[in-house]
Design a protein around this motif. Sequence first.
Motif, PDB file in Angstrom:
ATOM      1  N   ARG A 234       0.834  -1.208   0.000  1.00 16.26           N
ATOM      2  CA  ARG A 234       0.000   0.000   0.000  1.00 16.26           C
ATOM      3  C   ARG A 234       0.873   1.265   0.000  1.00 16.26           C
ATOM      4  O   ARG A 234       0.610   2.214  -0.749  1.00 16.26           O
ATOM      5  CB  ARG A 234      -0.912  -0.015   1.231  1.00 16.26           C
ATOM      6  N   ASP A 235       1.932   1.253   0.813  1.00 16.18           N
ATOM      7  CA  ASP A 235       2.838   2.411   0.867  1.00 16.18           C
ATOM      8  C   ASP A 235       3.571   2.596  -0.461  1.00 16.18           C
ATOM      9  O   ASP A 235       3.791   3.730  -0.911  1.00 16.18           O
ATOM     10  CB  ASP A 235       3.855   2.235   2.004  1.00 16.18           C
ATOM     11  N   CYS A 236       3.972   1.487  -1.070  1.00 16.28           N
ATOM     12  CA  CYS A 236       4.677   1.569  -2.359  1.00 16.28           C
ATOM     13  C   CYS A 236       3.791   2.195  -3.431  1.00 16.28           C
ATOM     14  O   CYS A 236       4.237   3.060  -4.195  1.00 16.28           O
ATOM     15  CB  CYS A 236       5.131   0.181  -2.802  1.00 16.28           C
ATOM     16  N   VAL A 237       2.536   1.767  -3.496  1.00 12.34           N
ATOM     17  CA  VAL A 237       1.610   2.315  -4.490  1.00 12.34           C
ATOM     18  C   VAL A 237       1.404   3.805  -4.238  1.00 12.34           C
ATOM     19  O   VAL A 237       1.405   4.616  -5.176  1.00 12.34           O
ATOM     20  CB  VAL A 237       0.261   1.560  -4.458  1.00 12.34           C
ATOM     21  N   ALA A 238       1.263   4.185  -2.967  1.00 10.89           N
ATOM     22  CA  ALA A 238       1.036   5.594  -2.632  1.00 10.89           C
ATOM     23  C   ALA A 238       2.209   6.468  -3.048  1.00 10.89           C
ATOM     24  O   ALA A 238       2.048   7.660  -3.334  1.00 10.89           O
ATOM     25  CB  ALA A 238       0.788   5.732  -1.125  1.00 10.89           C
ATOM     26  N   ASN A 239       3.412   5.864  -3.115  1.00  9.17           N
ATOM     27  CA  ASN A 239       4.607   6.635  -3.462  1.00  9.17           C
ATOM     28  C   ASN A 239       5.125   6.345  -4.873  1.00  9.17           C
ATOM     29  O   ASN A 239       6.243   6.742  -5.221  1.00  9.17           O
ATOM     30  CB  ASN A 239       5.709   6.353  -2.433  1.00  9.17           C
ATOM     31  N   GLY A 240       4.316   5.658  -5.677  1.00 11.23           N
ATOM     32  CA  GLY A 240       4.708   5.394  -7.070  1.00 11.23           C
ATOM     33  C   GLY A 240       5.912   4.491  -7.197  1.00 11.23           C
ATOM     34  O   GLY A 240       6.704   4.627  -8.133  1.00 11.23           O
ATOM     35  N   CYS A 241       6.055   3.542  -6.274  1.00 10.92           N
ATOM     36  CA  CYS A 241       7.209   2.638  -6.272  1.00 10.92           C
ATOM     37  C   CYS A 241       6.796   1.259  -6.785  1.00 10.92           C
ATOM     38  O   CYS A 241       6.078   0.519  -6.102  1.00 10.92           O
ATOM     39  CB  CYS A 241       7.778   2.525  -4.858  1.00 10.92           C
TER      40      CYS A 241
END
Length: 696
Positions: free
Chosen positions: A287-294
């Motif tokens: 979820r954090d990766c998606v939020a940061n475009g990773c």
Amino acid sequence: MGLSQPSCRFWTPLYVVNHGETGPIRCNRCKAYMCPFMQFIEGGRRYQCGFCNCINDVPPFFFQHLDHIGRRVDHYERPELSLGSYEYVATLDYCRNNKPPKPPAYIFMIDVSYRNINSGLVKLICDELKTLLDKLPREEQEESSAIRVGFVTYNKVLHFFNVKSSLAQPQMMVVSDVGEVFVPLLDGFLVNFQESRSVVINLLDQIPEMFADTNESETIFAPVIQAGMEALKAAECAGKLFIFHSSLPTAEAPGKLRNRDDKKLLNTDKEKTLFQPQVNSYEALARDCVANGCCVNLFLFPNQYVDVASMGLVTMYTGGTLYKYNNFQLDADSPQFLSDLRKDIEKKTGFDAIMRVRTSTGFRATDFFGAIYMNNTTDVEMAAVDCDKAVTVEFKHDDKLNEDSGALIQCAVLYTSISGQRRLRIHNIGLNCSSQLADVYKTCETDALINFFAKSAFKAILSQPLKMVREILVNQTAHMLACYRKNCASMSAVSQLILPDAMKVLPVYMNCLLKSCVLVGRPEIPTDERAYHRQLVMSMGVADTQLFFYPQLLPIHSLDLKSDAVPAAVRCSEERLSEGGAFLLANGLSMFLWLGVSTPPELIQGLFNVPSFAHISTEATSLPDLDNPFSKKLKSILEHIQSQKPYTMKLIIVKQREQPEMLFRQFLVEDKSIYGGASYVDFLCCVHKEICQLLS
């Protein structure tokens, strides 16, 4: 960028429309973007939305008079009025914090534990990157790529490298606190390769030597992704992580995993847990990766269980790709791995993407399947999306559809290009509607149906027992065909099985799906392999699932050397094989060349440059380069099949009546499976019996 028609491959060149700060025109009510289905009225001063039929004012900059048939005079000059697919350069309103995005970055993260160093894998990766970094993707009009690169190595700890162009030597910084990962440097970590070429090449030369004497066999994994994401976040850009990993992460750190490959769970209600992540931290990390475009691309080199269901979760949710090379051998498997790596680095990709699907009244999008993450019911989020990924959408028909105006669908994707430009890509399509059920069966897209059923089944196994999922698939097949028999087919004997012309292959494809290793719980099938196949299918397009479930089988001995034509494919059944023939089988992941015991010596000589069947080596993973028409023609066919598929297929030579033939026979999908799946004929009988019960 040039004009082109909409394509099934998502990232094709399209016309880019730039209205400066005015931005794209949207309906005030349903927020659909301007498209060919909108009707201009009142001399072009207002328009009627094709999706919700409300009336909107046309902004002054867009005003032009209509011609004598009520169409704008610049209709063909504006792609949004004449093409089904087009792009806008997005305004700052569509950017994070109302600031233009920076170009994306690629971070290469290499597992330097004992096994990877000892096998030569680390040196292979470093040597290949020296040439690959010159081929980073760029916009067509740009001379060089805007993508920046960074490098991390890891085992139980993380090593960041400063490769700033002003340095004489790369500098290593160690992060040993893997519980609270931080990025030890900003300036000099993400660099332009052309500017820092000498320092980067120096680093890639040094890495294998730097860890040559390591004895460390334990590795971390979740902190590696966390570190890459934090680096992209600190640099305020989207990007991709290329992670090269080989073992279960057992070191003390967040995301630590244990071996849970328990065969006793097969065919029980707890079997679904084998496909779920072992710990919750991976879902939170995704979820954090998606939020940061990773976006996370994972290259796995396991020789035992590594828990793909847990490790691959972040890859799937972020729109990344998972590659898996079991028992990797440097000589035999390097070509396949290096080809996959090259294609992945060079492919055009959109970053930090959000997709929304809009429809006209009468139906709506209700579910989405793919390498995606959804924080709500409408926005499909993808840290990255490329030409090899597909999103399957389920629509629910919940109101009356107008046969005259049809059904309209608009798919809008907001993304950042490889040059750091924020863009909106719009796809529009109009579909005919009919009140006649026979028309639905007549125009049915069976290949798309199988793609949908596969993805919905593979999603369902996370929450339902496999036995129930298999039963639902059989029941749905029977219900569709029984409905046709009852409402559309002419009267005939009950004992006769009647299939719609457009759905004649539905039963064979459905049987292939039921026999896939994901839905067949047998102790002989590794759990990791099942989780791996599940993840691959979830992001596949229609053509890829078609080939994956029903492989292509070509009679190579029938090659016509005087023609460019490829031999017609034959049905995937043992009865189609012949002792005097040679057959090529491909399913998108694997490729087999099967040779009968009586294959003509001249054919063997032409392909392998050996005198007889007995002299053929099954160790080879490619055909020798021979200067004869037969060899050249077959190599051309292999290259053509490979060019259309996202994964590089390793060629396996199979000789009739030898042990490797057991693996090949698993792909003869019309026959009874060695793992207990029904033959096509037996499945037809089963479905026919179900249909008769439904109609009685």
